[in-house]
Design a protein around this motif. Sequence first.
Motif, PDB file in Angstrom:
ATOM      1  N   GLY A  81      28.174  40.474  44.860  1.00  0.00           N
ATOM      2  CA  GLY A  81      27.463  41.822  45.048  1.00  0.00           C
ATOM      3  C   GLY A  81      27.048  42.174  46.480  1.00  0.00           C
ATOM      4  N   ALA A  82      26.686  41.145  47.179  1.00  0.00           N
ATOM      5  CA  ALA A  82      26.359  41.253  48.656  1.00  0.00           C
ATOM      6  C   ALA A  82      27.739  41.581  49.633  1.00  0.00           C
ATOM      7  CB  ALA A  82      25.611  39.826  49.191  1.00  0.00           C
ATOM      8  N   LEU A  83      28.631  41.189  49.087  1.00  0.00           N
ATOM      9  CA  LEU A  83      30.068  41.590  49.597  1.00  0.00           C
ATOM     10  C   LEU A  83      30.189  42.921  49.844  1.00  0.00           C
ATOM     11  CD1 LEU A  83      32.494  40.254  51.215  1.00  0.00           C
ATOM     12  CD2 LEU A  83      33.549  40.284  48.939  1.00  0.00           C
ATOM     13  N   ARG A  86      39.964  36.845  48.869  1.00  0.00           N
ATOM     14  CA  ARG A  86      38.811  36.027  48.855  1.00  0.00           C
ATOM     15  C   ARG A  86      38.340  35.007  47.915  1.00  0.00           C
ATOM     16  NH1 ARG A  86      35.558  38.794  52.508  1.00  0.00           N
ATOM     17  NH2 ARG A  86      36.209  41.111  53.078  1.00  0.00           N
ATOM     18  N   GLU A  87      37.551  34.049  48.364  1.00  0.00           N
ATOM     19  CA  GLU A  87      36.883  32.867  47.468  1.00  0.00           C
ATOM     20  C   GLU A  87      35.715  33.127  47.167  1.00  0.00           C
ATOM     21  OE1 GLU A  87      38.665  30.481  46.129  1.00  0.00           O
ATOM     22  OE2 GLU A  87      40.579  30.948  47.334  1.00  0.00           O
ATOM     23  N   ILE A  88      35.300  33.612  46.014  1.00  0.00           N
ATOM     24  CA  ILE A  88      33.863  33.916  45.633  1.00  0.00           C
ATOM     25  C   ILE A  88      33.171  32.923  44.830  1.00  0.00           C
ATOM     26  CG2 ILE A  88      32.433  35.817  44.310  1.00  0.00           C
ATOM     27  CD1 ILE A  88      34.212  36.920  46.624  1.00  0.00           C
ATOM     28  N   ARG A  89      31.917  32.633  45.288  1.00  0.00           N
ATOM     29  CA  ARG A  89      31.278  31.465  44.733  1.00  0.00           C
ATOM     30  C   ARG A  89      30.476  31.798  43.498  1.00  0.00           C
ATOM     31  NH1 ARG A  89      30.515  30.185  50.166  1.00  0.00           N
ATOM     32  NH2 ARG A  89      28.690  30.959  50.231  1.00  0.00           N
ATOM     33  N   ASN A  90      29.831  33.004  43.645  1.00  0.00           N
ATOM     34  CA  ASN A  90      28.994  33.452  42.540  1.00  0.00           C
ATOM     35  C   ASN A  90      28.773  34.822  42.529  1.00  0.00           C
ATOM     36  OD1 ASN A  90      26.803  34.216  44.582  1.00  0.00           O
ATOM     37  ND2 ASN A  90      26.561  31.799  44.828  1.00  0.00           N
ATOM     38  N   LYS A 127      27.009  45.002  37.806  1.00  0.00           N
ATOM     39  CA  LYS A 127      27.447  44.092  36.822  1.00  0.00           C
ATOM     40  C   LYS A 127      28.937  44.110  36.454  1.00  0.00           C
ATOM     41  CE  LYS A 127      22.968  43.992  34.478  1.00  0.00           C
ATOM     42  NZ  LYS A 127      23.160  42.561  34.303  1.00  0.00           N
ATOM     43  N   LEU A 128      29.351  45.364  36.701  1.00  0.00           N
ATOM     44  CA  LEU A 128      31.024  45.626  36.272  1.00  0.00           C
ATOM     45  C   LEU A 128      31.793  44.905  36.961  1.00  0.00           C
ATOM     46  CD1 LEU A 128      32.760  47.097  34.265  1.00  0.00           C
ATOM     47  CD2 LEU A 128      32.902  48.987  35.913  1.00  0.00           C
ATOM     48  N   LEU A 129      31.406  44.748  38.401  1.00  0.00           N
ATOM     49  CA  LEU A 129      32.248  44.323  39.439  1.00  0.00           C
ATOM     50  C   LEU A 129      32.317  42.636  39.358  1.00  0.00           C
ATOM     51  CD1 LEU A 129      33.707  44.017  42.198  1.00  0.00           C
ATOM     52  CD2 LEU A 129      31.511  44.139  43.417  1.00  0.00           C
ATOM     53  N   VAL A 130      30.966  42.171  38.849  1.00  0.00           N
ATOM     54  CA  VAL A 130      31.017  40.764  38.587  1.00  0.00           C
ATOM     55  C   VAL A 130      31.863  40.489  37.237  1.00  0.00           C
ATOM     56  CG1 VAL A 130      29.312  38.828  37.862  1.00  0.00           C
ATOM     57  CG2 VAL A 130      28.783  40.414  39.625  1.00  0.00           C
ATOM     58  N   ALA A 131      31.676  41.311  36.334  1.00  0.00           N
ATOM     59  CA  ALA A 131      32.737  41.076  35.081  1.00  0.00           C
ATOM     60  C   ALA A 131      34.104  41.025  35.403  1.00  0.00           C
ATOM     61  CB  ALA A 131      32.454  42.321  34.151  1.00  0.00           C
ATOM     62  N   PHE A 132      34.491  41.871  36.380  1.00  0.00           N
ATOM     63  CA  PHE A 132      35.807  41.939  36.671  1.00  0.00           C
ATOM     64  C   PHE A 132      36.319  40.608  37.491  1.00  0.00           C
ATOM     65  CE2 PHE A 132      36.168  46.846  37.497  1.00  0.00           C
ATOM     66  CZ  PHE A 132      36.158  47.042  35.879  1.00  0.00           C
ATOM     67  N   TRP A 133      35.295  40.164  38.366  1.00  0.00           N
ATOM     68  CA  TRP A 133      35.479  38.926  38.871  1.00  0.00           C
ATOM     69  C   TRP A 133      35.697  37.633  37.810  1.00  0.00           C
ATOM     70  CZ3 TRP A 133      31.346  35.087  39.624  1.00  0.00           C
ATOM     71  CH2 TRP A 133      31.727  33.698  40.405  1.00  0.00           C
ATOM     72  N   HIS A 157      38.609  33.664  36.107  1.00  0.00           N
ATOM     73  CA  HIS A 157      38.367  32.832  34.993  1.00  0.00           C
ATOM     74  C   HIS A 157      38.794  33.421  33.682  1.00  0.00           C
ATOM     75  CE1 HIS A 157      34.922  32.511  37.682  1.00  0.00           C
ATOM     76  NE2 HIS A 157      35.276  31.423  37.845  1.00  0.00           N
ATOM     77  N   GLY A 158      39.566  34.371  33.725  1.00  0.00           N
ATOM     78  CA  GLY A 158      39.955  34.890  32.397  1.00  0.00           C
ATOM     79  C   GLY A 158      38.976  35.242  31.388  1.00  0.00           C
ATOM     80  N   VAL A 159      38.020  35.859  31.638  1.00  0.00           N
ATOM     81  CA  VAL A 159      37.073  36.172  30.730  1.00  0.00           C
ATOM     82  C   VAL A 159      36.741  37.732  30.499  1.00  0.00           C
ATOM     83  CG1 VAL A 159      34.567  36.156  30.086  1.00  0.00           C
ATOM     84  CG2 VAL A 159      35.842  33.985  31.208  1.00  0.00           C
ATOM     85  N   VAL A 160      37.297  38.318  29.547  1.00  0.00           N
ATOM     86  CA  VAL A 160      37.379  39.509  29.367  1.00  0.00           C
ATOM     87  C   VAL A 160      36.028  39.981  29.311  1.00  0.00           C
ATOM     88  CG1 VAL A 160      38.281  41.566  28.028  1.00  0.00           C
ATOM     89  CG2 VAL A 160      39.735  39.612  28.555  1.00  0.00           C
ATOM     90  N   PRO A 161      35.533  41.207  29.887  1.00  0.00           N
ATOM     91  CA  PRO A 161      34.101  41.857  29.662  1.00  0.00           C
ATOM     92  C   PRO A 161      33.773  41.938  27.949  1.00  0.00           C
ATOM     93  CG  PRO A 161      35.294  43.069  31.525  1.00  0.00           C
ATOM     94  CD  PRO A 161      36.180  41.958  30.949  1.00  0.00           C
TER      95      PRO A 161
END
Length: 379
Positions: free
Chosen positions: A280-282, A271-275, A355-361, A366-370
């Motif tokens: 979260g809506a997905l 999937r291509e996630i924009r934001n 919030k955790l799901l967004v952090a995983f994304w 983007h390679g940003v570790v929580p």
Amino acid sequence: MTTMTRDVESTVGPLLLAFELGQRWWKLGFTTGVGQRPRTRRVTAGAMDVVLTEIARAKARFRLSGDAPVISCDEAGRDGFWLHRFLLPHGVTNHVVDSSSIEVNRRARRSKTDQLDLSGLLTWLARFHAGDRRCWRVVRVPSVPDEDARQLHRPREVLQGDRTRLINRLKATLATLGLRLGGTRAFLTRVAAAALPDGRPVPGGAYQRLARDWALLPAVEQQLAEVDLERAALRVDPTTRTGQAVERLHRLRAVGPAGAWVLATEIFGWREIRNGRQLGALVGLVPAVYQSGETSRDRGITRAGNQHVRRLMVQLAWGWLRWQPTSALSQWDARRFATGGARLRRIGIVALARKLLVAFWHDVDHGVVPEGAVLKAPV
């Protein structure tokens, strides 16, 4: 003059086609624009040769050239995406629509028939083709390998549910008899030897019901073990997007191989996630707010999304609090919800899951570790 004008106008633009899919019959609706009476046809479900013939006849009916573009739509549902994949090589631009995102009349009781649904789909398709992206949401269709990758963990969820239902049925039947038999060894022998609270033996009908449910349990557990072996044999391919997502997620404490594979195959692998709000809506983890004038109510989360990921994220959120207590997300949850009661904790765990799901994304894409997360020691 009016007839000639309509004929000229009807030759402009693509042919619009809407599918109303059923188990036995399909209804097809054709038009070339808003305000035109649609041409409707009923065909046998899955008769694609007839569908292609009706498309050609509709072009002739609306005085379109044989090579005129065709734009179609169908609602995502039981038939999956095979119709979409069939139409594309035949020159049809198809849109698979999320049925829960389609605009509906706000009247409490509204008429609903296949004919009205078909007419509505054609109207929304014309609006969508004209540039209105708010009338519905188009589903991103996965590739065949991406869709097939989900067929391992989803049956496991079904088998787990079947196992839980069988055990609960056994317990419920025993409870109606006033019996409490813990453990599973020699279950039927213990049932046959048990006595009811009034001293009578277990009735024959109840014993047969217990025996039937007990006979199903080993088969379900065997299938569950086989699925677990197949999943354990999976090997990560670091050259694919799914494999990269599995590797990045699995290195985080609190995320096991099963959770990493589910998140990768369901979302992050294709999937291509924009934001974050779209993500979260997905999975149905965004709030459903109701505001009208001075009235404002929070109606909880929408729950309109991928239920497999939603259930998993709630489980991972509880595990995150246990295995990542020093992370920023765990500290946030402790400040907001840890001092409240059980209900507040349940509300908080859903917020943490989002919030955790967004952090995983952010980690996968983007390679940003929580922040503050602890990584597993390299094997």
